[in-house]
Design an enzyme around this catalytic site. Structure first.
Site, PDB file in Angstrom:
ATOM      1  N   SER A 299       0.896  -1.260   0.034  1.00 25.40           N
ATOM      2  CA  SER A 299      -0.051  -0.104   0.002  1.00 25.40           C
ATOM      3  C   SER A 299       0.919   1.245   0.006  1.00 25.40           C
ATOM      4  CB  SER A 299      -0.969  -0.192   1.237  1.00 25.40           C
ATOM      5  OG  SER A 299      -2.017   0.859   1.086  1.00 25.40           O
TER       6      SER A 299
ATOM      7  N   ASP B 298      -5.998  -3.281  -1.865  1.00 24.30           N
ATOM      8  CA  ASP B 298      -4.973  -2.992  -0.996  1.00 24.30           C
ATOM      9  C   ASP B 298      -4.356  -4.371  -0.566  1.00 24.30           C
ATOM     10  OD1 ASP B 298      -3.611  -2.215   1.477  1.00 24.30           O
ATOM     11  OD2 ASP B 298      -4.615  -0.122   0.911  1.00 24.30           O
TER      12      ASP B 298
END
Length: 546
Positions: A316, A433
């Site tokens: 991320s 993510d």
């Protein structure tokens, strides 16, 4: 060397008379084994003790592949088999062509039945040996012999190995190998060039078996063109290192993992030395939205202190900053980024789904105008440090690790925060993510060969990671941010045992896109890293065991 001369130097027999030694030597049987021969396996019923005349053997556990002992000339192994008809407790493999003398159990029993005094002395020494073996700590097998194709970096690689091992390094240029500076380096500098007069295939293995007892590592410098001696050197080496793509003959018969390609630049040579000595350093950067700006402070400290990083992985927000490091950004470029990021939340950078379907934002503009621009449209093939980016497959829940293709697409996939941004379709998957599956990718680094893992984490329990007001209804950004904070804090625990040094930042933010406090977050990251500098330096500077 005659068997009696070998026996005289072995503790098991060193208190015996010459007559007893001659009596034992008459029962020894000489056997030759090429590299790779498995002499016996764990679980076999043993009936022979072996004395190493030349070459090298390794005692190891087949179940764990852990090395128990590396044995050279004048050592012995398998002595328990002379006393008990029990299964072998470990395996024995030849790592340098070896000449061994074998003493079988039946011959041993004949000896001690005729000479009781000799039997008593041997039993005493065997008892000491058993106690010592039981107490010995097992250690991983280390690489000791490297065949190098690229004489121009031999001296630099030798010096880098000496720096890592803090022990003498031997460099052996094979005949027909042109090498500058061979007469200028001696053992006083930690390096010694070994002569190759009259070096032949027949004596190379025997010579190496003695040299590995003196030198912590030996570089066999190969000629440009193959010949039988060079091919034998490649066969005997643990690792083959080639400056540039290796020619076919260099890789023949070797496992792919033991044939490495490097560049001739100093940094890649130093990186190869760390890898050869089991000191490869990995840096893991966690997810965490805008709190991940603290990673930039960590990178600043690593750059200023010249802390080596050989592999970098990120999830991320950590994927973004890991990419900047891998591309070779210097500190001024990072400083410019901390100014640029304040403009990223402007309305023209966001493309809304109307009406919202899988998420509020499409994320195409963010990929093109922000992410791709900062990485200048580059690919994984263009990074200076090997890079790994973690995302998750929304349909299978699998961890997806990118190490090839578009940097912008991999980062965009890893940043796909559910509800906030659409999943990213890339390489045949719908991705979200990476914090869902691996918020601090230490395991990714371990799987790719990192021996030492440094980790920077901004993942904290939800009560500590949220800095907004709690007396009013949260907005959607805050709901998603807090939900992910709680999930990441739970998932991250399984990564902690894989980390050597953890830099944990006490940072908080209002939501994932809160860039108001960018300089404070970077400063906190820098302060946290400086506090951990003693531990970082201790981890990377301590010499490896063995």
């Amino acid at each position: 060397m005659l068997p009696i001369d070998i026996l005289r130097g072995i503790p098991l027999f060193n208190n015996l008379s010459d007559g007893d030694l001659r009596f034992i030597a008459s029962r020894l049987r000489r056997e030759s084994y090429p590299k790779g021969t498995l002499i016996f396996s764990e679980g076999d019923i043993g009936d022979t003790m072996y004395v190493v005349e030349s070459g090298q053997v390794v005692v190891f556990s087949q179940a764990s592949r852990e090395t128990i002992a590396v044995l050279g000339p004048g050592t012995f192994v398998g002595e328990i088999s002379l006393l008990l008809a029990q299964p072998r407790t470990a395996s024995l493999e030849v790592t340098i062509d070896a000449q061994l003398w074998g003493l079988r159990k039946q011959d041993f029993e004949d000896l001690i039945s005729t000479r009781p005094a000799m039997a008593l002395e041997m039993m005493r020494e065997l008892s000491k040996r058993l106690v010592s073996t039981t107490r010995r700590r097992r250690r991983q097998l280390t690489r000791r012999i490297t065949a190098l194709k690229g004489s121009q970096v031999a001296l630099a690689l030798g010096k880098a190995l000496q720096t890592q091992l803090k022990a003498p390094i031997g460099i052996l240029p094979l005949p027909n190998t042109l090498m500058a500076g061979a007469n200028d380096v001696t053992i006083s500098g930690g390096l010694m060039f070994l002569g190759h007069d009259d070096l032949t295939i027949e004596v190379l293995a025997e010579s190496l078996s003695y040299q590995v007892e003196v030198f912590k590592h030996i570089l066999l410098v190969l000629p440009d063109q193959p010949d039988p001696l060079a091919e034998k050197a490649v066969d005997l080496a643990d690792t083959v290192v080639s400056v540039g793509p290796p020619p076919a003959w260099l890789a023949r018969g070797k496992d792919k993992k033991d044939v490495w390609t490097i560049r001739a630049d100093d940094e890649d040579v130093r990186r190869a030395a760390r890898r050869l000595t089991s000191r490869t350093v990995g840096l893991a950067l966690s997810s965490g939205g805008s709190r991940g700006l603290a990673h930039i402070g960590v990178i600043k400290v690593l750059l200023e202190e010249n802390i080596p990083v050989d592999l970098v992985a990120g999830t991320s927000a950590g994927a973004w900053f890991a990419t900047f490091y891998a591309l070779g950004w210097d500190w001024p470029r990072f400083e410019r980024f901390t100014q640029e990021i304040k403009t990223f939340n402007r309305f023209p950078n966001w493309d809304f789904n109307i009406p919202p379907r899988t998420a509020i934002l499409k994320g195409r503009l963010a990929r093109d105008r922000i992410i791709n621009r900062t990485v200048e449209g580059r690919t994984f093939a263009e990074v200076k440090t090997p890079l790994y980016i973690v995302a998750a497959d929304i349909f299978t829940g699998e961890e997806v690790v990118f190490d090839s293709g578009s940097l912008a697409d991999a980062i965009r996939a890893s940043l796909s925060l559910p509800v906030l941004v659409d999943t990213w379709q890339y390489q045949g998957r719908f991705l979200v993510d990476g914090g869902i599956v691996n918020p601090l990718p230490a395991s990714v680094l371990r799987d790719r060969g990192a021996d030492i893992v440094l980790a920077s984490s901004v993942v904290r329990p939800m009560r500590d990671s949220f800095s907004g007001r709690t007396d009013r209804r949260p907005n959607i950004l805050q709901v998603v941010f807090n939900m992910f904070s709680a999930m990441e804090a739970e998932v991250i625990d399984k990564q902690l045992p894989l980390i050597d040094v953890l830099i944990h930042h006490k940072v908080a933010a209002k939501h994932s896109l809160d860039f108001e406090q960018v300089h404070d977050l970077v400063r906190i990251g820098e302060e946290s890293a400086r506090q951990m500098l003693p531990e970082i330096k201790a981890a990377i500077e301590s010499p490896p065991e063995g």
